[in-house]
Design an enzyme around this catalytic site. Sequence first.
Site, PDB file in Angstrom:
ATOM      1  NE  ARG A  53     -53.006 -14.879 -49.138  1.00 50.75           N
ATOM      2  CZ  ARG A  53     -52.808 -14.985 -47.827  1.00 50.75           C
ATOM      3  NH1 ARG A  53     -53.479 -14.194 -47.000  1.00 50.75           N
ATOM      4  NH2 ARG A  53     -51.964 -15.867 -47.344  1.00 50.75           N
ATOM      5  CG  ASP A  55     -58.952  -8.263 -49.448  1.00 56.31           C
ATOM      6  OD1 ASP A  55     -58.406  -9.340 -49.144  1.00 56.31           O
ATOM      7  OD2 ASP A  55     -58.769  -7.199 -48.829  1.00 56.31           O
ATOM      8  CE1 TYR A 113     -54.180  -5.013 -56.791  1.00 57.40           C
ATOM      9  CE2 TYR A 113     -51.852  -4.570 -56.436  1.00 57.40           C
ATOM     10  CZ  TYR A 113     -52.943  -5.418 -56.331  1.00 57.40           C
ATOM     11  OH  TYR A 113     -52.796  -6.653 -55.773  1.00 57.40           O
ATOM     12  NE  ARG A 202     -60.243  -2.135 -50.026  1.00 56.93           N
ATOM     13  CZ  ARG A 202     -60.824  -3.137 -49.364  1.00 56.93           C
ATOM     14  NH1 ARG A 202     -60.395  -4.389 -49.546  1.00 56.93           N
ATOM     15  NH2 ARG A 202     -61.808  -2.901 -48.531  1.00 56.93           N
TER      16      ARG A 202
END
Lengths: 260, 260
Positions: A53, A55, A113, A202
Amino acid sequence: MYRYKITFAYDGAGFSGFQIQPHKRTVEQTLKTAVNKIAKNPDPPLHVIGSGRTDAGVHALNQVAHFDMPYLIPDESMRKALNSILPLDILVKKAERVPNNFHARYDTHSKRYRYRVDQGEFVDPFKRLYTAHYKYPLDLAKMQRASQDLLGEHDFTSFVASGSQAQSNVRRIDDVLVRRDEINHEVIFEFEGNGFLYNQVRIMVALLLEIGNGQRPVDDIPRVLAAKDRQAARMTAPATGLYLVRVNYADSPAKNIDDC
Amino acid sequence: MYRYKITFAYDGAGFSGFQIQPHKRTVEQTLKTAVNKIAKNPDPPLHVIGSGRTDAGVHALNQVAHFDMPYLIPDESMRKALNSILPLDILVKKAERVPNNFHARYDTHSKRYRYRVDQGEFVDPFKRLYTAHYKYPLDLAKMQRASQDLLGEHDFTSFVASGSQAQSNVRRIDDVLVRRDEINHEVIFEFEGNGFLYNQVRIMVALLLEIGNGQRPVDDIPRVLAAKDRQAARMTAPATGLYLVRVNYADSPAKNIDDC
């Protein structure tokens, strides 16, 4: 049934994240609708399985998913058919037939990422959905030094948001990078590892920003990791700056796909 | 009343253009609401006068407007007050007291527009709202040569969309520029002149693209200008690629404001 692997980019700004939710516009639902249309809307409908997934507001440059199609369609025709149906905020870059035992989630070897921090004085209207804004000074060398403490296998309990369903919080980070993008006045973070917990990237970025701004000591990461306590890390950087750059599988070297 | 000139950027993607229209989200209405809030909602409400309209989807890096405020507020406080109320897709870069006879529209000396054409193979999800996509080959030298024929004073009747309310179609172009942005795989057009007719920039860009792609001869512009017939130019490039770069006034040299 013929199994296809697709590699695709999306602008996360217009989606309530990847995963299907009732009455929300999601990447998974949008892909599922397109795949079922190509398959002439079978009953029960086909499923689309993503590598994982993202967000709401998080972007992807090369996300991966798989699905099974009742018809054999040439790879390039499949790619074109999907793009002709999908809205312009999703772009399928590649579609390829894969063995029926390929699984987009379970076969994931590692993921990369990127996180973009805009250092402009004001929130740029053209970047507000594509970066996080942080106008305070950042000491790049400090963040580069501190980021090395994230490398290797660690229990990332201090870096996981509540709501995570992971059974273990142990993950391995193979590569970290912190650099300035002088042209765009940005600081770029990149992380590659065998998996990331809910909000982990994050939370790591928020902590590195606190170190770069001098609010935390440069050697704080070993202490935070050892605490195994979410309160030790505190902040979470906004979704807008986060990009899933690529998903690596054992048999698909990273070089295959353009990262930009 | 105290007159203020504001210089502001906006991401046009979320607006139905500059000008107020009923039941639409427009830049003018959004500014007007903010200005009236600062003025404590006087009756009748204050007006905001822009340097000119931009169409739905068109962006601005440094648009200009003026309004009259019943209270004297320091320039920097005015800028901050506006930004604290405005949504993040509008950014006020500068607010300054000006003489009460300054007029954002009538005092305009010249304007500069930029047009971004993305030459990527596919429509990039992250650029779909910020460029026009044109994947066919473009001969830069041809477009540069042809663009010189736009310089000077001409009757641009062939380059005006129906719906224009201009009394004269004569305008002067002082500067044209066609260049490649190699990093972003884009072709950039810029035009500076004393005024532009409705859709004029987008029609000029579409014609230059046809020349760059070899669909028209490189010396076609004098013929199209002489025809004084909208049918001679045919196409209009999409709104998404267009940026109002700056508005020049007699007493405000262009260097004051960062163009990027």
